[in-house]
Scaffold this active site. Structure first.
Site, short mmCIF file in Angstrom:
data_model
loop_
_atom_site.label_atom_id
_atom_site.label_comp_id
_atom_site.label_asym_id
_atom_site.label_seq_id
_atom_site.Cartn_x
_atom_site.Cartn_y
_atom_site.Cartn_z
N ASP A 1 50.27 39.74 34.01
CA ASP A 1 51.47 40.47 33.60
C ASP A 1 51.95 41.43 34.68
OD1 ASP A 1 49.46 42.31 33.53
OD2 ASP A 1 49.72 42.88 31.42
N GLY B 1 51.86 33.53 28.89
CA GLY B 1 52.14 34.67 28.02
C GLY B 1 52.18 35.96 28.82
N LYS C 1 58.24 50.43 24.85
CA LYS C 1 56.80 50.63 24.87
C LYS C 1 56.45 51.28 26.21
CE LYS C 1 52.44 48.11 25.27
NZ LYS C 1 51.82 46.77 25.32
#
Length: 328
Positions: free
Chosen positions: A229, A299, A74
């Site tokens: 992230d 996450g 990605k």
């Protein structure tokens, strides 16, 4: 995925939105977390850098799912000025290759899939870690991805109310609109009040400082931290991770670019204190042990999530004759 010798499949953003829903994304993400825990799939090191232009962050996430035979990357990032121009801040494309030959198989739009797989990730954590009797959902953040998070979360428990806070309150009506559509009471509250009321909390911001403090969180809460992230980002008090049972998509990312980077950085938490959520899915870890336990899912967003949902999108598009084809 079979390309029937047609060349490279092109799956547009519009097609992805039409054929990949929350159930498909949930299954793809849950399955890839399980495969990662079994060492049947692994991510490659992440590249994510400020490019020195347009305040953008750009990078690559890639990996290989041996069980599902999915290989790819990605490519994309975050352009904070896009919203003012009518564009999504997150921009990305997923590139899939044939693991047997290395031949390019598909190009898949990644913007919608990024949002739906991120929401699926927190939903998987709620399904496996939140108390069964959770009644109040707390949302910290009201940006583009927040509505995806909200819709996916409310399918996991019988929530009776949604409370929300955002650093820019003018964006909260987008969450209220979803709640109105779903018939759920909605209330804009302070961060302290959110912690006092919520049984499940989702943080989905681009913050670089803690927005939730440990003392605000009541026993038994499940928290899904979905915004951190990148090195330096932060959404919650590091002491909250120390007080919680911490789960994640991938430990290495959690301690390097995820929410756990801060608690690990000050030596109050170690990598051995963190459990891959795939172990809970595979029933090799019990997950939540009591109704008073605080659980936290870090996450970080692994490349294999993107590859899993993109592969599902490509399979569906080809089966439904909605893919375009090209030769390179």
């Amino acid at each position: 995925m079979t390309t029937q010798n047609k060349g490279v499949a092109i799956v547009s953003e519009a097609v992805c939105e039409a054929i990949v829903g929350r159930p498909e994304a949930f299954t793809a993400v849950e399955d890839i977390f399980a495969a990662m825990a079994k060492k049947d799939a692994y991510n490659f090191p992440v590249v994510r850098e400020a490019i020195g232009h347009a305040d953008a962050l750009y990078g690559f996430k890639s990996g290989f799912d041996r069980a599902g035979q999915v290989l790819g990357v990605k490519s994309g990032g975050y352009w904070p000025g896009n919203a003012a121009n009518g564009l999504t801040n997150h921009q990305s494309t997923v590139i899939l290759f044939d693991p047997d030959t290395g031949k390019l198989k598909a190009l898949v739009g990644g913007n919608y899939l990024t949002a739906v797989r991120t929401a699926a990730s927190s939903a998987v954590s709620i399904a496996h870690l939140a108390r069964k009797d959770a009644k109040v959902l707390g949302m910290v953040g009201a940006g583009h991805q927040s509505t995806f998070q909200l819709r996916a979360a409310v399918e996991q428990r019988n929530f009776e109310k949604v409370v929300a806070w955002n650093p820019h309150p003018e964006y909260l009506p987008r969450l209220q609109a979803v709640c109105d559509e779903l018939g759920l009471p909605f209330e804009a509250v302070s961060r302290e009040e959110l912690g006092a009321q919520a049984d499940v909390i989702i943080t989905i911001t681009s913050a670089f400082e803690p927005l939730l403090m440990k003392d605000w969180i009541k026993p038994g809460t499940h928290i899904a931290c979905m915004g951190t992230d990148t090195k330096g980002k932060q959404e919650v008090d590091p002491e909250l991770l120390v007080a919680a049972s911490v789960f994640t998509d991938e430990i290495e990312q959690s301690i390097s670019i995820g929410e756990a980077q801060h608690a690990v950085g000050n030596a109050s938490l170690s990598a051995s204190d963190i459990t891959p959520i795939g172990e809970v899915i595979n029933a090799t870890h019990p997950g939540r042990r009591s109704d008073n336990e605080i659980t936290l899912f870090d996450g970080t967003g692994v490349g294999l999530q993107d590859l899993a949902v993109a592969s599902a999108a490509a399979e569906l598009a080809i089966a439904q004759n909605q893919a375009d084809w090209t030769e390179l």
